[in-house]
Design an enzyme around this catalytic site. Structure first.
Site, PDB file in Angstrom:
ATOM      1  CG  HIS A 149      -0.450   4.375   3.824  1.00 23.78           C
ATOM      2  ND1 HIS A 149      -1.148   4.279   5.007  1.00 23.78           N
ATOM      3  CD2 HIS A 149      -0.079   3.098   3.494  1.00 23.78           C
ATOM      4  CE1 HIS A 149      -1.209   3.010   5.377  1.00 23.78           C
ATOM      5  NE2 HIS A 149      -0.568   2.278   4.477  1.00 23.78           N
ATOM      6  CB  CYS A 205      -0.954   0.000   1.183  1.00 16.99           C
ATOM      7  SG  CYS A 205      -0.182  -0.403   2.769  1.00 16.99           S
TER       8      CYS A 205
END
Length: 361
Positions: A245, A152
């Site tokens: 993120h 990710c």
């Protein structure tokens, strides 16, 4: 596009739930099979799952009976397209079984990402790597194969890097991440460990990021991947954010690049615009010129969660340039990435036939 039956392996976890959210109304795919751990088999999905998303659990899916998590034990007709959201050690055992059973395994796991004949793909970046799957033994024996999407934290990074690599080349990278707690799954990080805190360690994350970026930005050469010739160091941190993120990036390019040309490279980066893929964002990399952006609370859902938002491009006194990027880690960084891979494979006519009409006849 003919609608196909699909299965979800690891359906009760964080990424499995995202798969259900993204696929329940997808016009190309119909959820027909669900499995998770052995203890879930025989329960309805509603009984087995702790639903944590901000959209309701679809009633049809809630009533589906969970199946055993191996092809041989499945109590219903096994779809030949499997979206897998498994922990690495479980994926190492189960994903090959489904490939051997003739299934296309569209995996979010790290188990086989760096295997030489397994494509590690972000379609805007390296769809040209997908022919690697033809070299897998299961492809020759029964038509099955494994295709993976990256970590990710690597996905958002390579989306921002690809247009720069193509135009200017990349010599070295310094990356520091601030990664959301949803990346740890559910129940994830204990609240007393993360609230009011930063944890400067995520097991294997820095290593994954460093090796996967080089494969993703590498080139096909005589049927194999030639890794990107560059240097990368990463610092990966867990922070008290639910989703999203954030990464701070410093980059040294192989050719000088004025700021305007870097912004132009990002703005013009639309490699899938003519493919008519339902999950592909119109603008994969969006630049926000506000001085304090991107932020998870404000920019997370850019491109329906499939775009990377970049901001704060400025000179770097150590390398050449530095910038900040943000990516939705469970959509673009996980389930959405796998769905987009499946859409590309469908366009390439690489998905097995598993039509809805046949199953319902």
């Amino acid at each position: 596009m003919e609608r196909r039956r699909i299965g979800i392996l690891g359906a009760t976890g964080t990424v499995g739930q995202r798969f259900i959210q993204l696929l329940e109304n997808h016009p190309w795919f119909e959820i027909a099979w669900l499995a998770a751990s052995d203890r879930s088999a025989g329960k309805t999905y509603g009984e087995a799952v702790k639903w944590k998303l901000d959209t309701p659990l679809p009633a049809r899916v809630a009533s589906m009976v969970m199946q055993p998590n191996t092809p041989a034990q499945s109590g219903v007709d096994l779809p030949r397209i499997i979206f897998a959201a498994l922990d690495t050690d479980v994926a190492l055992e189960l994903e090959p079984l489904f490939a051997e059973a003739g299934c296309a395994v569209i995996s979010n796991s790290s188990a086989f990402r760096m295997t030489a004949d397994v494509p590690l793909v972000v379609p805007e970046v390296n769809a040209a790597h997908l022919p690697l799957l033809e070299g897998q033994k299961t492809r020759a024996n029964g038509g099955g194969y494994i295709v993976t999407n990256p970590n990710c934290s690597a996905i958002g990074l390579v989306l921002a890097l690809k247009p720069l690599a193509d135009r200017f080349g990349i010599e070295s990278l310094f990356v520091s991440t601030m990664q959301a707690i949803s990346g740890a799954g559910y129940p994830g990080v204990a609240s007393l460990d993360i609230l009011g805190n930063v944890v400067p360690f995520i097991k294997n994350e820095e290593e994954k990021m460093q090796e996967e970026v080089f494969k993703l930005l590498g080139h096909m050469n005589d049927g194999a991947i030639e890794m990107l010739d560059a240097k990368l160091t990463a610092h990966c941190n867990r922070v008290a954010v639910i989703d999203g993120h954030t990464e701070c990036v410093s980059i040294k390019l192989r050719k000088p690049a004025p700021r305007e040309e870097i912004l132009q490279a990002w703005a013009e980066f639309r490699p899938l615009q003519d493919e008519h893929l339902l999950s592909a964002p119109d603008q994969p990399v969006y630049y926000n010129d506000a001085p304090d952006r991107p932020q998870p609370r404000l920019d997370l859902m850019a491109g329906n969660g499939m775009s990377t938002t970049v901001g704060r491009l400025r000179p770097c006194s150590l390398l050449d340039w530095k910038f900040t990027l943000l990516t939705h880690n469970t959509i673009r960084g996980a389930a959405g990435a796998a769905v987009l891979n499946a859409e590309v494979l469908a366009r390439m006519q690489k998905l097995p036939n598993s039509p809805v009409s046949e199953a319902k006849a």
